[in-house]
Design an enzyme around this catalytic site. Sequence first.
Site, short mmCIF file in Angstrom:
data_model
loop_
_atom_site.label_atom_id
_atom_site.label_comp_id
_atom_site.label_asym_id
_atom_site.label_seq_id
_atom_site.Cartn_x
_atom_site.Cartn_y
_atom_site.Cartn_z
N ARG A 51 -3.34 20.53 -29.60
CA ARG A 51 -2.92 21.88 -30.03
C ARG A 51 -2.86 22.00 -31.55
NH1 ARG A 51 1.90 23.42 -30.98
NH2 ARG A 51 2.90 22.04 -29.50
N TYR A 105 -14.63 45.65 -34.56
CA TYR A 105 -14.81 45.15 -33.20
C TYR A 105 -13.61 45.61 -32.35
CZ TYR A 105 -14.31 41.93 -29.35
OH TYR A 105 -14.10 41.43 -28.10
N ASP A 177 -14.71 39.71 -41.39
CA ASP A 177 -15.27 39.15 -40.16
C ASP A 177 -16.79 39.13 -40.39
OD1 ASP A 177 -16.52 38.87 -37.69
OD2 ASP A 177 -14.89 39.84 -36.60
N LYS A 202 -20.55 33.53 -30.89
CA LYS A 202 -21.81 34.23 -31.10
C LYS A 202 -22.82 33.32 -31.80
CE LYS A 202 -19.56 37.77 -29.38
NZ LYS A 202 -18.18 37.65 -29.75
N1 PLP Z 1 -15.55 39.78 -34.09
C1 PLP Z 1 -16.70 40.35 -33.70
C2 PLP Z 1 -17.56 41.04 -34.72
C3 PLP Z 1 -17.08 40.32 -32.35
O1 PLP Z 1 -18.24 40.90 -31.98
C4 PLP Z 1 -16.24 39.67 -31.41
C5 PLP Z 1 -16.59 39.61 -29.98
O2 PLP Z 1 -17.49 40.26 -29.50
C6 PLP Z 1 -15.04 39.11 -31.85
C7 PLP Z 1 -14.73 39.16 -33.20
C8 PLP Z 1 -14.10 38.43 -30.91
O3 PLP Z 1 -14.58 37.15 -30.63
P1 PLP Z 1 -14.25 36.32 -29.30
O4 PLP Z 1 -14.86 37.06 -28.15
O5 PLP Z 1 -14.87 34.99 -29.58
O6 PLP Z 1 -12.76 36.24 -29.19
#
Ligand code: PLP
Length: 387
Positions: A51, A105, A177, A202
Site C-alpha cells: 500500500r 474528463y 492531465d 490509456k
Molecule cells: N483522465 C482522462 C483524460 C481520462 O480519459 C480518464 C479515463 O478515461 C481518466 C483520467 C481516468 O482514468 P482511469 O480510468 O484510469 O481511472
Amino acid sequence: MAKTYRRIDTQLVHAGTPQPRILGAVSLPIFQSANFEYAGESSYDDIRYIRLNNTPNHLALHRLLSTLEHAPAALVAASGMAAISSTLLSLLGAGDHLLAQNCLYGGTFDLITNDFPRLGIERTFIDGDDPVSWRSALKPNTRAIYVEAMTNPLLEVADLKAVVRFARDCKLISIIDATFASPVNFHPIDLGFDLAIHSATKYLNGHSDIVAGAVIGSTELIGNITHHMNHLGGSMDPHAAFLLYRGLKTLALRVRQQNHSALTIAKFLSHHTAVARVNYAGLESHPRHARARELFEGFGGVLSFELEGDARRAEEFMHRTQIPVVAASLGGVETLLTRPATTSHAGMSAEQRQQLGISDRLIRMSVGIEATDELVDDLAQALGSYQ
Ligand code: PLP
C-alpha cells in the site's frame, strides 16, 4: 554511477531498471509480496509494503516516469482517478478553492462538482481559452488550477502557456492531465506545470488490460501526495505495475504510429462528403492548430467526428466497420469507436452536452496500431452507403 539515456525511445527500454539487475533478470520480475523483511527503515512511509507503493515494481516505474516527464519524482496509483483524487485532496482542504477547466474528463468533473462541496472545497470552472476571465474567477483562497492537455471528446487545446504564467503570477499549483498527449508528444513539466497526471490505463500501458494512474512533479509535491495516498489507499497492485512497465517499453513506437494514422484518418474524413465535421488538432482547419503545433510533437491518436444524419445513422456506421471495436476508453493498440453521448458523457444531461458542443451523433475514435491504409479502407467501406 546511474546510467543516463538521452532519447525517449532508449529511456523507455532502459530507464528505471534496477542497477544492478535483480538476480541478473533482464525483465523485471513481479514482486507479488505484500510486505518485505525489515531492513532498518526509519519512517513509516519507507517500510516496504504494497500500500505504500514501494515494492521494486513501483520503484522502477517511479524512476522511469520521472525520467520520461523530466521531473525529479513520480508516483503510480491504482487508477487515473486514484492519481487525480489523491493529488487534489493532498493540495486542497476545507475552505480552499480550485480553478478547473470546464470540459474535463467526466470522472474528474464529477469529483470536483459532486464530492468536493461535501468536503468544503470550492471550485470555479473556467474557459481554457480565456485568460482574462481566470483573473476574475480568482479568490483569496484559490490554491490550484487544473487543466487537460487535450479535451475529450472535442480535442480542444487550452492556452497552456498562459495557464503556467497565470499560476506563477498568482502562486497557484498548476496541474495538467496529460493522458491524451503522453510523454512522447508533450512535456508539461518542461513547459512549467507543477504536476503532470496520467491515466496510465490509456497510452502509457497501451494494451487495454489494466487500470493504472501516475502523477509526476517535484520531490516535495510528490512526497506530499504519496503521504496522502498512503492513507487514501489508491496504491497500484504489483501485477499491474509489471504490466505497465512492460507496456511502456513500446510507448514511442505505438504513439508515433497512432499520431500518423490519426492524422491520415482525420484528413480522409475531412474530405469525405458524408462527414459533417472532424475534430483533430493536427488538421490545419482546427482553430487551435498553430497552438498545438507549438506545444506538441504529435497530435495524438484520438479524433472525433460527426457524420451527416442523426445518432441512429452514426450508430449504424460504427457497426458497419470491420476493424474497430465499439467500446469505451482509449490509448490501446486496437482502434476503438464510441459515441460519447452514450458512454463517457452519458452522465451529463443532453443540455449540458449541447452547451459543450457534444452532439448525440458525435463519434470518438481512438486509433490503434493497425495498418493505416487498412483502417482508412475500412472507414471508406463503412461510409459507402452515405454517398
Ligand atoms: N483522465 C482522462 C483524460 C481520462 O480519459 C480518464 C479515463 O478515461 C481518466 C483520467 C481516468 O482514468 P482511469 O480510468 O484510469 O481511472
